[in-house]
Design an enzyme around this catalytic site. Structure first.
Site, PDB file in Angstrom:
ATOM      1  N   HIS A 358       0.795  -1.235   0.000  1.00 17.72           N
ATOM      2  CA  HIS A 358       0.000   0.000   0.000  1.00 17.72           C
ATOM      3  C   HIS A 358       0.818   1.271   0.000  1.00 17.72           C
ATOM      4  O   HIS A 358       0.249   2.360   0.108  1.00 17.72           O
ATOM      5  CB  HIS A 358      -0.924   0.050   1.217  1.00 17.72           C
ATOM      6  CG  HIS A 358      -2.009  -0.966   1.211  1.00 17.72           C
ATOM      7  ND1 HIS A 358      -3.269  -0.711   0.724  1.00 17.72           N
ATOM      8  CD2 HIS A 358      -2.022  -2.248   1.614  1.00 17.72           C
ATOM      9  CE1 HIS A 358      -4.019  -1.785   0.849  1.00 17.72           C
ATOM     10  NE2 HIS A 358      -3.288  -2.742   1.390  1.00 17.72           N
ATOM     11  N   LYS A 546      -8.221  14.174   4.902  1.00 18.09           N
ATOM     12  CA  LYS A 546      -7.417  12.952   4.863  1.00 18.09           C
ATOM     13  C   LYS A 546      -6.442  13.042   6.020  1.00 18.09           C
ATOM     14  O   LYS A 546      -6.360  14.082   6.678  1.00 18.09           O
ATOM     15  CB  LYS A 546      -6.658  12.829   3.538  1.00 18.09           C
ATOM     16  CG  LYS A 546      -5.895  14.102   3.158  1.00 18.09           C
ATOM     17  CD  LYS A 546      -5.183  13.978   1.823  1.00 18.09           C
ATOM     18  CE  LYS A 546      -6.099  14.061   0.637  1.00 18.09           C
ATOM     19  NZ  LYS A 546      -6.156  12.915  -0.213  1.00 18.09           N
ATOM     20  N   ARG A 547      -5.674  11.975   6.266  1.00 18.26           N
ATOM     21  CA  ARG A 547      -4.668  12.071   7.315  1.00 18.26           C
ATOM     22  C   ARG A 547      -3.684  13.200   6.992  1.00 18.26           C
ATOM     23  O   ARG A 547      -3.439  13.504   5.824  1.00 18.26           O
ATOM     24  CB  ARG A 547      -3.905  10.747   7.438  1.00 18.26           C
ATOM     25  CG  ARG A 547      -4.676   9.698   8.167  1.00 18.26           C
ATOM     26  CD  ARG A 547      -5.044  10.138   9.559  1.00 18.26           C
ATOM     27  NE  ARG A 547      -3.864  10.189  10.403  1.00 18.26           N
ATOM     28  CZ  ARG A 547      -3.552   9.259  11.288  1.00 18.26           C
ATOM     29  NH1 ARG A 547      -4.336   8.227  11.484  1.00 18.26           N
ATOM     30  NH2 ARG A 547      -2.459   9.372  12.017  1.00 18.26           N
ATOM     31  N   LYS A 552       1.163  14.422   1.567  1.00 15.51           N
ATOM     32  CA  LYS A 552      -0.180  14.741   1.067  1.00 15.51           C
ATOM     33  C   LYS A 552      -0.336  16.255   0.829  1.00 15.51           C
ATOM     34  O   LYS A 552      -1.291  16.705   0.224  1.00 15.51           O
ATOM     35  CB  LYS A 552      -1.247  14.239   2.041  1.00 15.51           C
ATOM     36  CG  LYS A 552      -1.269  12.701   2.161  1.00 15.51           C
ATOM     37  CD  LYS A 552      -2.304  12.243   3.177  1.00 15.51           C
ATOM     38  CE  LYS A 552      -2.225  10.748   3.480  1.00 15.51           C
ATOM     39  NZ  LYS A 552      -2.866   9.893   2.465  1.00 15.51           N
ATOM     40  N   THR A 654      -8.217   6.979  -1.783  1.00 16.09           N
ATOM     41  CA  THR A 654      -9.592   6.492  -1.949  1.00 16.09           C
ATOM     42  C   THR A 654     -10.578   7.622  -1.677  1.00 16.09           C
ATOM     43  O   THR A 654     -11.695   7.612  -2.186  1.00 16.09           O
ATOM     44  CB  THR A 654      -9.887   5.307  -1.002  1.00 16.09           C
ATOM     45  OG1 THR A 654      -9.347   5.612   0.289  1.00 16.09           O
ATOM     46  CG2 THR A 654      -9.254   4.022  -1.524  1.00 16.09           C
ATOM     47  N   LYS A 658     -14.301   8.967  -3.419  1.00 19.70           N
ATOM     48  CA  LYS A 658     -15.532   9.298  -2.687  1.00 19.70           C
ATOM     49  C   LYS A 658     -16.038  10.688  -3.096  1.00 19.70           C
ATOM     50  O   LYS A 658     -17.242  10.900  -3.233  1.00 19.70           O
ATOM     51  CB  LYS A 658     -15.280   9.219  -1.171  1.00 19.70           C
ATOM     52  CG  LYS A 658     -14.949   7.793  -0.715  1.00 19.70           C
ATOM     53  CD  LYS A 658     -14.365   7.705   0.696  1.00 19.70           C
ATOM     54  CE  LYS A 658     -13.678   6.355   0.886  1.00 19.70           C
ATOM     55  NZ  LYS A 658     -12.831   6.285   2.092  1.00 19.70           N
TER      56      LYS A 658
HETATM   57  C1  C3B Z   1      -2.852   4.006   2.302  1.00 17.36           C
HETATM   58  C2  C3B Z   1      -2.200   4.741   1.150  1.00 17.36           C
HETATM   59  O1  C3B Z   1      -1.466   5.827   1.653  1.00 17.36           O
HETATM   60  C3  C3B Z   1      -3.275   5.215   0.186  1.00 17.36           C
HETATM   61  O2  C3B Z   1      -2.708   5.820  -0.937  1.00 17.36           O
HETATM   62  C4  C3B Z   1      -4.134   4.030  -0.242  1.00 17.36           C
HETATM   63  O3  C3B Z   1      -5.236   4.479  -0.994  1.00 17.36           O
HETATM   64  C5  C3B Z   1      -4.640   3.263   0.955  1.00 17.36           C
HETATM   65  O4  C3B Z   1      -3.572   2.890   1.810  1.00 17.36           O
HETATM   66  C6  C3B Z   1      -5.385   2.003   0.571  1.00 17.36           C
HETATM   67  O5  C3B Z   1      -4.644   1.238  -0.319  1.00 17.36           O
HETATM   68  N1  C3B Z   1      -1.932   3.548   3.353  1.00 17.36           N
HETATM   69  C7  C3B Z   1      -2.335   3.664   4.661  1.00 17.36           C
HETATM   70  O6  C3B Z   1      -3.437   4.183   4.923  1.00 17.36           O
HETATM   71  N2  C3B Z   1      -1.547   3.204   5.664  1.00 17.36           N
HETATM   72  C8  C3B Z   1      -0.367   2.613   5.393  1.00 17.36           C
HETATM   73  N3  C3B Z   1       0.378   2.155   6.390  1.00 17.36           N
HETATM   74  C9  C3B Z   1       0.055   2.460   4.064  1.00 17.36           C
HETATM   75  C10 C3B Z   1      -0.758   2.940   3.050  1.00 17.36           C
END
Ligand code: C3B
Length: 818
Positions: A358, A546-547, A552, A654, A658
């Site tokens: 991921h 988002k986080r 980001k 994601t 949305k």
């Molecule tokens: C996240 C990624 O940062 C996103 O780009 C991705 O859409 C999602 O996973 C789902 O695949 N991510 C996360 O939330 N936590 C992590 N440790 C690694 C990836």
């Protein structure tokens, strides 16, 4: 037989009866919380019947099923979701309305289970929803954290973390299953005994152990009677230990076991895309992996006797490297508990486990110090050593003489256990989560492994569930879409394509925009109630939720707001469409830069929102405690979706999907799944800016980026940066934001200043925003763009993603339900 939700009339009676039997109260005297609990039980009645039926069919049909192994499941509230999926939402809403109660207030009583950080955990939850809806047998396997993701309070602009005590009162959608308890052992040592047949027996001694108890949660499919199971594990000591009556045995050990159990499942680590190498985290990983595998094998052996054929019925999908111990633990169980030799055990294991990557962020790559690993999991460590030995032999055989490569790829190297390497070595499938991400894995970050096992690599672009993020979160738009194109899209999102026939229909476009306005009013009220800020629903709602992470680039967004504010002040006559910039983000508790960016956003907001001279043209809002439940309303209300990560860094994203589903137009980089959104939409319905991933990767490789050059050539950047440190946004403490300034310009501070190319992309980001301004002024054109987004969102349903996992990786059998 599928059981349906009762009618509105019946529901009214049932809810009232429940309130009476559960709380000995008449409905009129019940609190909202009590009504919520009564509703939950009424819905549960239906869910449980379908759950039973589904599980009986499992036994009868004996299908292959997937165990989705994940440290995180960000499921969000279940009452509303279950009502939607059981096709009873409107009925309950009407029943409650007839009883004089607003369903939103009732849903609001449910804690928002936050057993995850962000994208990765929410994806797991969307996958479970799609699996059940598509009638694929599946188990989610995770941890029952007593405290989930912390609640965020904003105090004087700073983030404060408050524990999330979601289990304070009984959670109605979980069921303790004491009959499926298993022991999990930590520490100690391994003794070997040579057997008469020449084999060796490994005996684990001197360990501490806990009992893993599963809590099952029902995962309902949409309108099909299917109910899968999410099992989350809690820990308890082996013997309940009463100090007062304690007489025999090892007192110290009993105390240790007690503490082990107490700490193990206490709290979720609040990190996203960043790993904290704490021993407790490794314990959590082994705990849920071991318990889940034991339950899976136990279930398999209840109906089958040949353990060699396990891969015909079971597949374990590892959600990132967090559950990679699945590999070694499955080997251990097969060899030590079920009598297989190494080769047979390896044959089974490598046909049962698959791995999803991921992220390419270096700080998210899990590596455990060998000594911690060995001390905590001595038998597992032995197995990892042997896996590593054989793996290194294999690399040598394939690439003779390339010792560098062996070192780079080894599972054990530099005193560390490299989890991704083990996952790829043992997994039969390795997938990325968007096309671009998978290409970067193959060509850059995992290139060595790709050369070795090209056949393992594949892409599965992420998706989201339209049931929660449109039907539940935005019922007005959902109802409108149903009126226009029917209900097919609810389980086949590609049917949204039919909306393209409305793109030139003025009346439809107007209705569509009216709904957006209604949703903006709903959010404006939420903002007023929670932040005390009045925002104009007619302004552009430009949203980044988002986080909080530097990659980001929330910083790019707020620097641009500071720039706009300067422009409006300098050119009051400037033609500018009023805009409300909305942020929502949690920062990891220990992530100082991220926390300072939150403070900056709040301080910029405080200055701008109180400046009467700009005539409300700009507003900045930071929504406290961004989470699944308020996210649903935020997506529904957005005009512009900010997806502005440094190209190559966001594996997929994601949230971007949305927003698209809810008719927001994206401003974004060519990163993650934005690239595929661009392909689906065509260039005219999305605002793309910034460097490409190739350019970013080239700069990183060549070390030839200097942010000071960017500043020198752009006076707007100069001004904004000077305002970071001249007290403009922090009168009492002008040095407050110095660390942010330094992170952008000062090579002394970080390895490379402006690691995420904020200044490099600044000018093109500004230009893209100017185009948004222009486009938004033409209301009809904007409506067409926004509706185009909904019409082309089909690809981004998690139903499509899951079908691809099934076809290419899992090969599951659909469960037949009458
Ligand atoms: C996240 C990624 O940062 C996103 O780009 C991705 O859409 C999602 O996973 C789902 O695949 N991510 C996360 O939330 N936590 C992590 N440790 C690694 C990836």
């Amino acid at each position: 037989m599928k059981r349906q939700m009762p009618s509105t009339k019946e529901l009214e009676r049932e809810i009232k009866d429940r309130v009476k039997s559960m709380f000995r109260k008449d409905f009129e005297d019940a609190t909202e919380e009590e009504i919520y609990r009564a509703c939950a039980e009424v819905v549960n009645d239906v869910v449980i019947d379908n759950w039973l039926t589904t599980q009986k069919e499992f036994v009868k049909q004996d299908p292959k099923c997937v165990y989705y192994m994940s440290m995180e499941f960000l499921i969000g509230r279940l009452l509303g979701n279950n009502m939607i999926n059981m096709r009873g939402y409107t009925e309950v809403m009407d029943a409650l309305a007839n009883l004089g109660v607003d369903i939103n207030l009732i849903e609001d009583q449910e804690p928002d289970p936050a057993l995850g950080n962000g994208g990765l955990g929410r994806l797991a939850a969307c996958f479970l929803d799609s699996l059940a809806t598509l009638q694929y047998p599946a188990y989610g396997c995770g941890i029952r954290y007593h405290y989930g993701m912390f609640k965020q309070k904003i105090n004087d602009g700073f983030q404060e973390e408050v524990p999330d005590d979601w289990l304070q009162t009984r959670y109605p959608f979980e069921l303790q299953r004491s009959e499926y308890e298993f022991e999990v052992k930590f520490g100690g040592w391994v003794r070997y005994e040579n057997q008469p047949d020449g084999s060796t027996k490994y005996i684990h001694e001197g360990y501490n152990s806990v009992i893993a108890t599963p809590y099952d949660m029902p995962i309902t499919g949409f309108d099909n009677g299917m109910v899968n199971t999410l099992m989350i594990w809690d820990a308890k000591p082996k013997e309940v230990f009463r100090l007062a009556s304690f007489e025999r045995g090892d007192y110290n050990k009993a105390v240790e076991d007690m503490n082990l159990a107490r700490n193990l499942t206490e709290v979720l680590y609040p990190n996203d895309n960043h790993i904290q190498g704490k021993e407790l985290r490794l314990k959590q990983q082994y705990f849920f992996v071991s318990a889940s595998l034991q339950r899976a094998i136990d279930k398999y052996l209840r109906y089958h006797n040949d353990i060699m054929r396990l891969p015909e019925k079971v597949v374990f999908q590892m959600n990132d490297t967090h559950p990679t111990l699945t590999v070694a633990e499955l080997m251990r169980l097969l060899m030590d508990e079920h009598g297989l030799g190494w080769d047979d055990a390896w044959e089974v294991t490598t046909h049962c486990v698959a791995y999803t990557n991921h992220t390419i962020m270096a700080e998210a790559l899990e590596k455990w110090p060998e000594d911690i690993f060995k001390g905590l999991l001595p038998r597992i460590y032995m197995i990892v050593e042997e896996i590593n030995r054989r793996f290194c032999e294999e690399i040598k055989a394939k690439f003779p003489g390339d010792d560098e490569k062996v070192h780079r790829m080894a599972i054990l190297a530099d005193g560390q256990v490299k989890m991704a390497h083990m996952a790829i070595c043992a997994g039969f499938s390795v997938n990325g989560v968007a096309a671009l991400h998978t290409e970067i894995l193959k060509n850059v970050s995992l290139h060595d492994f790709y050369e070795m096992y090209p056949e393992k690599f594949n892409n599965k672009t992420n998706g989201i569930t339209q049931r929660r993020f449109l039907m539940h979160g935005n019922y007005k738009l959902s109802d409108w879409v149903i009126k226009k194109i029917g209900r097919g899209w609810i389980t086949d999102l590609s049917q949204m394509e039919k909306l393209t026939m409305l793109l030139d229909d003025k009346k439809s476009l107007q209705q569509f925009m009216d709904i957006k306005l209604e949703n903006k009013k709903r959010l404006a009220k939420y903002i007023f109630d929670h932040n005390g800020i009045a925002v104009d629903p007619n302004s552009i709602f430009d949203v980044q939720v988002k986080r909080l992470h530097e990659y980001k680039r929330q910083l790019l967004n707020i620097l641009h707001v500071m720039y706009l504010y300067n422009q409006i002040k300098e050119h009051p006559e400037m033609d500018f469409y009023p805009t409300t910039f909305i942020f929502g983000a949690k920062a990891s508790a220990g992530y100082e830069n991220a926390k300072l960016i939150i403070k900056l956003i709040n301080n910029v907001g405080a200055v701008i929102n109180n400046d009467k001279s700009i005539d409300n043209k700009l507003k900045v809002v930071f929504i406290e405690d961004y989470r699944v439940s308020n996210a649903e309303w935020i997506f529904a209300a957005a005009d512009v979706s900010e997806q502005i990560s440094t190209a190559s860094k966001e594996a997929s994203g994601t949230g971007n999907m949305k927003f698209m589903l809810n008719g927001a137009v994206t401003i974004g980089t060519m990163d993650g799944a934005n690239v595929e959104m661009y392909q689906e939409l065509g260039g005219e319905n999305i605002f793309i800016f910034g460097m490409s991933s190739d350019e970013v990767i080239a700069h990183e490789k060549n070390h030839d980026y200097n942010p000071v050059d960017e500043m020198n050539k752009n006076p707007h950047i100069q001004k904004v940066l000077s305002q970071l440190v001249n007290g403009n946004y922090s009168i009492d403490n002008p040095e407050l934001f110095r660390p942010i300034y330094n992170s952008l310009l000062n090579t002394q501070c970080t390895e490379r200043a402006d690691t995420y190319f904020v200044l490099k992309d600044f000018a093109s980001y500004c230009e893209a925003h100017e185009k948004i301004q222009e486009a938004y002024k033409d209301r009809e054109k904007w409506a067409r763009m926004a509706l185009s987004n909904v019409a082309h969102v089909g690809k981004f349903s998690s139903d499509r993603t899951i079908q691809e996992y099934v076809d290419d990786i899992w090969h599951l059998d659909k469960l037949e339900l009458k």
